[in-house]
Every structure is written in C-alpha cells, then in structure tokens.
Design a protein around this motif. Structure first.
Motif, mmCIF file in Angstrom:
data_model
loop_
_atom_site.group_PDB
_atom_site.id
_atom_site.type_symbol
_atom_site.label_atom_id
_atom_site.label_comp_id
_atom_site.label_asym_id
_atom_site.label_seq_id
_atom_site.Cartn_x
_atom_site.Cartn_y
_atom_site.Cartn_z
ATOM 1 N N VAL A 47 0.829 -1.206 0.000
ATOM 2 C CA VAL A 47 0.000 0.000 0.000
ATOM 3 C C VAL A 47 0.861 1.253 0.000
ATOM 4 O O VAL A 47 0.587 2.224 -0.718
ATOM 5 N N HIS A 48 1.928 1.241 0.765
ATOM 6 C CA HIS A 48 2.843 2.386 0.813
ATOM 7 C C HIS A 48 3.443 2.649 -0.564
ATOM 8 O O HIS A 48 3.501 3.802 -1.035
ATOM 9 N N ALA A 49 3.884 1.595 -1.247
ATOM 10 C CA ALA A 49 4.474 1.756 -2.577
ATOM 11 C C ALA A 49 3.432 2.201 -3.599
ATOM 12 O O ALA A 49 3.715 3.051 -4.455
ATOM 13 N N LEU A 50 2.220 1.640 -3.533
ATOM 14 C CA LEU A 50 1.172 2.037 -4.470
ATOM 15 C C LEU A 50 0.776 3.492 -4.272
ATOM 16 O O LEU A 50 0.411 4.180 -5.238
ATOM 17 N N ALA A 51 0.804 3.980 -3.028
ATOM 18 C CA ALA A 51 0.486 5.381 -2.779
ATOM 19 C C ALA A 51 1.496 6.286 -3.490
ATOM 20 O O ALA A 51 1.124 7.313 -4.073
ATOM 21 N N TYR A 52 2.760 5.929 -3.450
ATOM 22 C CA TYR A 52 3.761 6.693 -4.200
ATOM 23 C C TYR A 52 3.486 6.619 -5.692
ATOM 24 O O TYR A 52 3.642 7.602 -6.426
ATOM 25 N N HIS A 53 3.090 5.449 -6.153
ATOM 26 C CA HIS A 53 2.795 5.263 -7.564
ATOM 27 C C HIS A 53 1.667 6.200 -7.998
ATOM 28 O O HIS A 53 1.754 6.845 -9.051
ATOM 29 N N LEU A 54 0.613 6.313 -7.192
ATOM 30 C CA LEU A 54 -0.514 7.177 -7.526
ATOM 31 C C LEU A 54 -0.173 8.653 -7.345
ATOM 32 O O LEU A 54 -0.791 9.513 -7.986
ATOM 33 N N HIS A 55 0.767 8.937 -6.490
ATOM 34 C CA HIS A 55 1.100 10.331 -6.204
ATOM 35 C C HIS A 55 1.767 10.999 -7.391
ATOM 36 O O HIS A 55 1.851 12.223 -7.458
ATOM 37 N N GLN A 56 2.250 10.219 -8.347
ATOM 38 C CA GLN A 56 2.988 10.788 -9.458
ATOM 39 C C GLN A 56 2.106 11.072 -10.670
ATOM 40 O O GLN A 56 2.529 11.738 -11.598
ATOM 41 N N GLY A 57 0.897 10.565 -10.730
ATOM 42 C CA GLY A 57 0.024 10.860 -11.850
ATOM 43 C C GLY A 57 -0.464 9.594 -12.525
ATOM 44 O O GLY A 57 -0.355 8.496 -11.984
ATOM 45 N N ASN A 58 -1.015 9.732 -13.752
ATOM 46 C CA ASN A 58 -1.500 8.581 -14.496
ATOM 47 C C ASN A 58 -1.545 8.911 -15.983
ATOM 48 O O ASN A 58 -1.018 9.929 -16.418
ATOM 49 N N ARG A 59 -2.217 8.053 -16.774
ATOM 50 C CA ARG A 59 -2.206 8.246 -18.221
ATOM 51 C C ARG A 59 -3.031 9.449 -18.667
ATOM 52 O O ARG A 59 -2.900 9.898 -19.808
ATOM 53 N N GLU A 60 -3.895 9.967 -17.803
ATOM 54 C CA GLU A 60 -4.674 11.155 -18.148
ATOM 55 C C GLU A 60 -3.954 12.442 -17.762
ATOM 56 O O GLU A 60 -4.402 13.533 -18.139
ATOM 57 N N LEU A 61 -2.884 12.338 -16.990
ATOM 58 C CA LEU A 61 -2.124 13.496 -16.547
ATOM 59 C C LEU A 61 -0.707 13.393 -17.097
ATOM 60 O O LEU A 61 -0.129 12.302 -17.166
#
Length: 575
Positions: free
Chosen positions: A139-153
C-alpha cells in the motif's frame, strides 16, 4: 506524522496571516504521533507517477446494494441524531455539505474564508494493514505510484499542479488511511480538483515507473514508533498492523505490470474514498464544482467502510488482556480508541483529566497515573502508566479505581444525583473546554481543517447531499443545549437577585461539570473499562493474580511455493 510540503512561496504568502495568530495552542497532555507505522509517507518532489487500471465495475460482497440500504425512517433518525440538517440554511448552523455522488465517492465541502486559498484532500480508506501477507509494504508503494500521476495526466502533473503556482502537495500513509493533500490559490482550485478526480483512474503501470515508485518508497524516512507495531496490533486485535508497512522487498520488485494494476484496482477505489474541499466559497458552490468531474463514472453503490471500533471486552474476563513482549515492565495498560473524531477528542479529555486527578484516599503518597494519547485518524491508542502501585497486585487495580471514580461521576450526573466529587466534575469540564478550544485553534487553517474532516464518520450511504453542522462532523467535545453549553437555558426571570453569588456559581459549575462527565462516559465507555485494555509484560515476569496470557495463535501450514504472479494470489480483504 511526517509531511513533505512543497515550495516555500506559499508559506511566505501565508506568513502575514499566520503572524496575527500570536498565541500558540496547547496540545492535549502527553499527546503523541500515530502508533506503529502510523507515520505519514512524504511525497517525493518532482516525482513522476503512474496509476492503476480502471476499477472493476463489480461490487464486492461487503458492499451494500441500493435496494438493501437501511430504511429511510431509520436513517433519517440517525441523521438527525448526528447533526444532519438537510435543506437548512446557515441560520440553522449547518455550515458544511456532506454528499455521496452516484459513482460512490463521498464529498465534504466546507467554508474557510481566512485566506484566498483552497485545500483539497483525497482520503482513501485503505492502509498498511491491508497489505497482503506475501507483499508487505504494498500500500505504501502504491500510494507513491498514484502520487505521481496517471495516463490522463502529464508526467509529474499531479504534483506540478500545486507546486507551479506556489502551492503545497503532500501524501500521508497510515495503518488504515491514505491521503493526498494539497493547498493551492483559489484560482487554481478547478485544476487541483481535476487531478484528484483523475488520480485513481487510467493507471500507468509501466515497469520503469513502478521501479521508480519503489525507489521513492525505499527512501522514505521511517517514522519513530512510540508504540511498537506488534503491541499496537495486539491492542487493536488487528494482525494486519503487526508488519512493517514501509518494507520494500524483492516481492514488490518482482510484481508484473498486470499485478500492479490489479492491486491498484482492488485497494484504491473511489467508492471507498472521501474528497474534502475547503475554500472561501459557499459549500454548495464548492460541491457544484466537484460534481461534473465525476459525472462520467458509472453509478455504483458506495462501499461499506467498517467503523474503527475498539475490541470489546471478552465475556467473563476479570481483567485486561495480556500480551507478552520482552523488556516490558508490565506497568502500562493500552486501549484502542475508536477511530472517529468525537472519540478521539473525548479520549484526550479523559487523558487530561487522568493526568490531573487527585490520588484516592487508599493510595500511597507516590501513586501516580500518567496518560498518553497516540493520535491517528483510524487507529489511535491511549495508554495509562501507573507508578507507585502494589507490585503484588499489578497496575490494574489502581488504574481501575481512578477510572471508576470518573465513571461514577458521569453516572451520577446522568441520573441527576448530587456529585460526591464536585472537584472531579469541574476538572472534567475544564479539560473538555480546553480540548474544544485546542481543536478549534488547530483547525484554523484550510489544510488542517480538510485533513481533520477526512476522518469524519459516515452517516449515510444514500446518494445525495445534506448540510450539517461542522461541530458535529468534526466531533468537537461540545455540550448539547441544556447541558451547560452555548445553548443552555437562561436563568428564570424571577430568580432571587439576593441569592448567594458564590453558591450560585458553584451550583452552575457543578451542573456543567456533571454534564461533561456524563457526555464522556457516554461517548467512550470502553476507555473506562480495564477489561478492554491490554497489559504488555515481559515473558519472564509473573502475571498479576487473576490474569491469564493470551492463547498462542495456531500454527499455520507453510504456504506452497508460488509458481504464478502475485496477481493470482488471494490477499487479505481490503477494508
């Protein structure tokens, strides 16, 4: 808790306003940061982030379908009890909006006109306790993953949206909640809302970006645990809290892209999220700016989020539960505090009262009880450490006697009986008033208010919005009208003007103190019962009489060797 705040430009912008607040608020006695992992992961400046695949449209078994929702009459009664004031205006004291959108996301909008800035917090009810057994730190690693953006950003746009205008961006990862927090000028609110409305969609699950997220998670500072995570897990009877939620092992690095996407979809879902918006505009206007951003998501029922209720005492138990751990002196009892704002506030009222309570007549001169509150949005703890107790009996009898006096004061007040300890009643009221003032002072800025609102208790799963009173949603330790609070009835017009003023003041203080004591025992009854507590003691020490150690958990068979990717494993259920 650790927060990484972005540029100093907004801090400089806020400095003149901050300078006007010369007085510093006093925190609750012996209050401390969150237990166990409880610390918050800081955001990596300049990070570039991916996200996860579109969340599955299938609702898990724990969800409540619309047709199975509780009857409207029962829910309306509960809403009224919890301060729901649908359709009421500001004149009725309803100063924020609490809404459930058709896609299942909860939105809380509140007004703070102190500065021309807006705070946005996206809180997801998931935490390190939800890590699969074979993937600690996920969960900690996934939170960092989401904190950086996605394919729409664009790469880094999620962070740059706040940074490039002098705003602040941070991330918080706890045992049972993940938050993405930001503060921006009010002119940039729509851009920040777009980021949070896109954060959990269309994830970028590329291998290179996942490894980069793991490097950020690995470099994150390990918070100092004031309560060992093993002890916190035992107090909460929650085995998921016992592992290192900041670990970044080989298993995470070996995850395939599809596995990362599947775990993101499973753990991070708007149906288990709350979006909090605090700004100078009217709350209804703020909600109107949010609704179009989620209109394209399919209509799905909101997930039922289990309340963070403390473990109940075992039937027939005569004392606290026992947990064996080396180098523990056995002088402290630990309680799990319900994870809602009201319980957290009243727990601090209790803590302040315990730290100032007079000794009992049968206690030794050296007898003391010291209280410490470990705050966390969902998994707070309260500890009582005894000094000068009878070693043959252990700390529980002395602590139970102190708590018993507080409980007796509340019971007498609730029954309308005269107080045996008016000084104790007055002390409880003094701590209540101090705690109310401290919380109000701490929430004077938009970001702190938004962060606190993100842990507000849910009162409805129905789609729709309602205006509610902020002091109810925030769980402030206020007294109801007629209990000596702001709405208490005035003196009768024919009252004797020649009555003894000091006696009148004494009676009034006693009534108000009794009301505070009654409210305390009603709100947090489990914290006044030592059977709900945990005694942590070294295995080499003898147990006090009447206590038995917790049974050892049954040995689990060794798992078979994994031949498939982690996406095919069966991790523990998400919260």
């Amino acid at each position: 808790m650790i927060r990484h705040l972005a540029f100093a430009s907004l801090i400089a912008f806020l400095a003149p306003a901050a300078a006007s607040d010369a007085a510093d608020g006093q925190a609750s006695d012996h209050s401390a940061p969150a237990p166990g992992e409880g610390g918050e992961a800081s955001s990596a400046e300049g990070a570039v982030a991916p996200s996860a695949e579109e969340p599955s449209a299938e609702a898990p078994a724990s969800e409540v379908p619309a047709e199975n929702a509780e009857p409207e009459e029962e829910e309306a009664a509960r809403d009224a009890a919890l301060g729901d004031d649908e359709g009421a205006g500001d004149a009725a004291g309803a100063d924020l909006v609490d809404a459930i959108l058709p896609c299942g996301v909860r939105v809380i909008a509140a007004r703070d006109a102190s500065l021309p800035v807006a705070a946005v917090v996206l809180a997801i009810e998931v935490g390190t306790r939800d890590d699969p057994e074979n993937l600690p730190g996920l969960v900690h690693a996934l939170a960092y993953h989401l904190h950086q953006g996605n394919r729409e950003l664009a790469p880094g746009e999620a962070i740059a949206t706040a940074h490039d205008v002098g705003g602040l961006a941070s991330m918080a990862v706890g045992a049972a909640q993940v938050r993405f927090e930001s503060v921006v000028p009010i002119s940039q609110l729509d851009a920040m809302l777009r980021v949070e409305a896109s954060r959990l969609r269309a994830p970028n699950i590329g291998r290179e970006l996942w490894l980069k997220s793991l490097s950020y998670a690995r470099a994150d500072a390990q918070p100092r645990a004031l309560v060992h995570r093993e002890v916190a897990a035992a107090a909460w009877s929650d085995p998921g809290m016992a592992h290192d939620g900041r670990a970044v092992g080989k298993a995470l690095g070996d995850m395939l892209d599809q596995a990362v996407g599947a775990q993101l979809s499973r753990l991070f879902d708007y149906r288990a999220a709350t979006l909090v918006v605090v700004g100078p505009d009217d709350p209804q206007a703020l909600l109107a700016r949010v609704e179009p951003l989620f209109a394209d998501l399919p209509a799905r029922p909101r997930r039922t989020i289990p309340g963070a209720s403390a473990p109940a005492p075992k039937p027939g138990s005569a004392g606290p539960r026992v947990h064996r751990r080396e180098r523990e002196r056995g002088d402290t009892l630990l309680w799990a505090v319900p994870g809602d704002p009201e319980s957290r506030a009243w727990a601090q009222v209790l803590c302040g009262t315990i730290n100032r309570q007079r000794r009992g007549e049968d206690e030794s001169v050296k007898a003391k009880v010291r209280c410490t509150f470990f705050d966390d949005p969902r998994r707070p703890l309260l500890s009582l450490r005894a000094v000068g107790y009878d070693l043959a009996q252990g700390p529980e009898p002395m602590i139970a006697a102190r708590l018993g006096r507080i409980r007796a004061a509340g019971e007498r007040a609730a029954a309308g009986e005269p107080s045996d300890e008016p000084e104790l009643d007055a002390l409880i009221e003094a701590q209540r008033a101090r705690m109310e003032a401290d919380i109000a002072f701490a929430l004077r800025t938009p970001l702190e208010l938004a962060t606190y609102l993100s842990s507000a208790e849910e009162v409805s799963l129905r789609v729709g919005s309602s205006r509610r009173r902020s002091e109810v949603v925030l769980g402030l330790p206020v007294l109801a009208p007629g209990e000596g609070g702001p709405g208490a009835e005035a003196e009768p017009a024919d009252a004797d003007p020649d009555a003894d003023a000091s006696a009148a003041r004494g009676d009034e203080a006693s009534e108000v103190g009794g009301a505070a004591a009654a409210a305390l025992i009603e709100t947090i009854p489990s914290l006044l019962d030592t059977r709900a507590a945990l005694l942590v003691i070294d295995p080499e020490h003898e147990l006090p009489p009447g206590l038995e150690p917790e049974p050892e958990p049954a040995a689990q068979p060794e798992p078979a060797a994994q031949t498939q990717s982690p996406v095919n494993t069966q991790p523990q259920e998400s919260q």
